[in-house]
Design an enzyme around this catalytic site. Sequence first.
Site, PDB file in Angstrom:
ATOM      1  N   ILE A 109       0.828  -1.206   0.000  1.00  0.00           N
ATOM      2  CA  ILE A 109       0.000   0.000   0.000  1.00  0.00           C
ATOM      3  C   ILE A 109       0.858   1.250   0.000  1.00  0.00           C
ATOM      4  CG2 ILE A 109      -1.593   1.347   1.421  1.00  0.00           C
ATOM      5  CD1 ILE A 109      -1.739  -2.452   1.404  1.00  0.00           C
ATOM      6  N   ASP A 110       1.952   1.233   0.752  1.00  0.00           N
ATOM      7  CA  ASP A 110       2.806   2.411   0.876  1.00  0.00           C
ATOM      8  C   ASP A 110       3.391   2.804  -0.472  1.00  0.00           C
ATOM      9  OD1 ASP A 110       3.470   4.281   2.769  1.00  0.00           O
ATOM     10  OD2 ASP A 110       5.245   3.249   3.493  1.00  0.00           O
ATOM     11  N   ASP A 111       4.014   1.840  -1.163  1.00  0.00           N
ATOM     12  CA  ASP A 111       4.579   2.147  -2.475  1.00  0.00           C
ATOM     13  C   ASP A 111       3.501   2.577  -3.450  1.00  0.00           C
ATOM     14  OD1 ASP A 111       7.618   1.425  -3.175  1.00  0.00           O
ATOM     15  OD2 ASP A 111       6.969   0.221  -1.486  1.00  0.00           O
TER      16      ASP A 111
ATOM     17  N   HIS B  44      -0.155   8.042   4.026  1.00  0.00           N
ATOM     18  CA  HIS B  44       0.145   8.075   2.597  1.00  0.00           C
ATOM     19  C   HIS B  44      -1.076   7.700   1.767  1.00  0.00           C
ATOM     20  CE1 HIS B  44       4.646   7.459   3.733  1.00  0.00           C
ATOM     21  NE2 HIS B  44       4.293   8.726   3.746  1.00  0.00           N
TER      22      HIS B  44
END
Length: 631
Positions: free
Chosen positions: A376-378, A451
């Site tokens: 999810i972060d990327d 993010h």
Amino acid sequence: MTTASKSDVRTDALAALTNARAHLNSRQAAGGWWKGELRTNVTMDAEDLLMRQFLGILTADELEQSARWIRSQQRADGTWATFTGGPGELSTTIEAYVALRLAGDSADAPHLRRARAFVLELGGIEASRVFTRIWLALFGEWAWDDLPSMPPEVVLLPSWMPLNVYDFGCWARQTVVPICVVTTLRPVRPLPFTVSELRTGRRRSAPRGLYATGFSLLDKALKLYDRSPVQPGRGVALRQAAEWIIARQEDDGGWGGIQPPWVYSILALHLLGYPMDHPVLSTAIAGLDTFLVHEATPEGPVRWLEACQSPVWDTCLAATALLDAGADLEDPVLDKAVTWIVGEEIRRPGDWAVKRPDLEPGGWAFEFANDGYPDIDDTAEVVLALDRVKDQDPSVKAAVERGIAWVKGMQSRDGGWGAFDADNTRRLVEKIPFSDFGAVIDPPSADVTAHAVEMLAHCDAGATDESLARGVRWLLDAQEADGSWFGRWGTNYVYGTGAVVPALVAAGITPDTEPIRRATAWLVEHQNVDGGWGEDLRSYVDPSWAGRGESTPSQTAWALLALLAADEHDSTAVERGIGWLVDTQRADGGWDEELYTGTGFPGDFYLSYEMYRLVFPISAIGRYLGLDGRR
């Protein structure tokens, strides 16, 4: 501060930004991506040597070069730490000691005598973590019976049953399955020496409590089963484990793009009878070799192993930095980066689909090859970058839309986002005796949730979107009493706060509201005398370190990004922070950052991202100068 002096700050900041952009451009690979070095600690190198020794493929040159590196990382007190400037760590020191003994260093050598004194003072091998004792058991330096039983039958458990492999975070499950094979087959290949001098003779203290008692009884039952001549399901479980492992091998030969499952999968398949020239294993070894960094030093060549590689993460952050610095959308450097990033989109399901079977793929991973585990972060950071150029190319716009839909679909029930999985929150696996090192589950965290929220706020339906509203509520509920936010994947409260404030402001929480004011007050309170910000990694285990530490470029930039989002452009704190970045910039446009500011497992495993010291300052200075087009 006078108007003239403010003008001087802006002039100096623009010059620094110009130099930094040129330096960033020079670091781009021909293929369009960026990848900085990712440093961890010497357990990576010690375990690489021990694995190759166990497999019978270790060469004298490899041993000499890695040993030279390990010696260079020893602290003056004889110990090895898990991060620059940190305290000596028991298991890391034991593994480094064994590796140097393998390289021929005498146990009576002064540097190993100092290391041994530290190990014995802290309880010896007996007090080390399970991972370390597994490595020692492979060579007969620890008894397999004295390790927790880890039956391979765990791979047969359905995903709804407690303690199934999908209850573990993705990094843990990929490690648990091969370790179950290794600890079941119990191989022993003695070293040409012993490290019995690292034993104290004292037994480990048995943990107490209801869970500890329950798992102790279970462990005794499993050990009886391990010794039983009748083991129904054992053969099936071992075959299923091998199939599970092989099905998750990536195109580069690795598993999850990270060292632990990679190394243990190689060992497991080797022990199950796969020859070293089998394509699965030969590809795995060749791929692992690409994680080696070779350097020349005055003492001779050294080699050290990256625990992971971060090209997608580095590249999307670099693209964002260029956009924040005012890069033209036609900039060929940016265009090459966008083309490469779009080509890295993952369009097939992975383990995340166990919890979200009906969700269409559309995410990005951290690494060159990790198609089974987009995160999810990327994905959020990639979409934030691509959304700013999507009108240039319909294929980019389509990728952005798929990324948004995938992130929304991966939201956990409580409104937050974890890194790799949705609703990976069953804490029972944390009680297993094996789970004595690092995080083993992947619950929502403030930084990842921030993010995702920032992505939705900038790129999706806005404040009326239910996913966004739930994410905002999660973040507001997660704010610490002092006004900061905990940083799961970066150090620590500075990172968490630096991520959350821009997200909340983007989502419509105005800077004059109480949560934002408390956060900015916390940041200003923790600004260093020199104008920068820093936070020591010990803040994960000692709250007195929260927001305290030597100033670093990346942490200074994170604080500035939060303050700038909170409309503090003209504040003294911001101008002092920008001044610190300007004053500490190198002549080539980059910054030095010896301290680690990345987090693998809070309290246990830390990372130094080489690109952080460059991309985040560029973003901060660009936004300070108003070049990002978003103010």
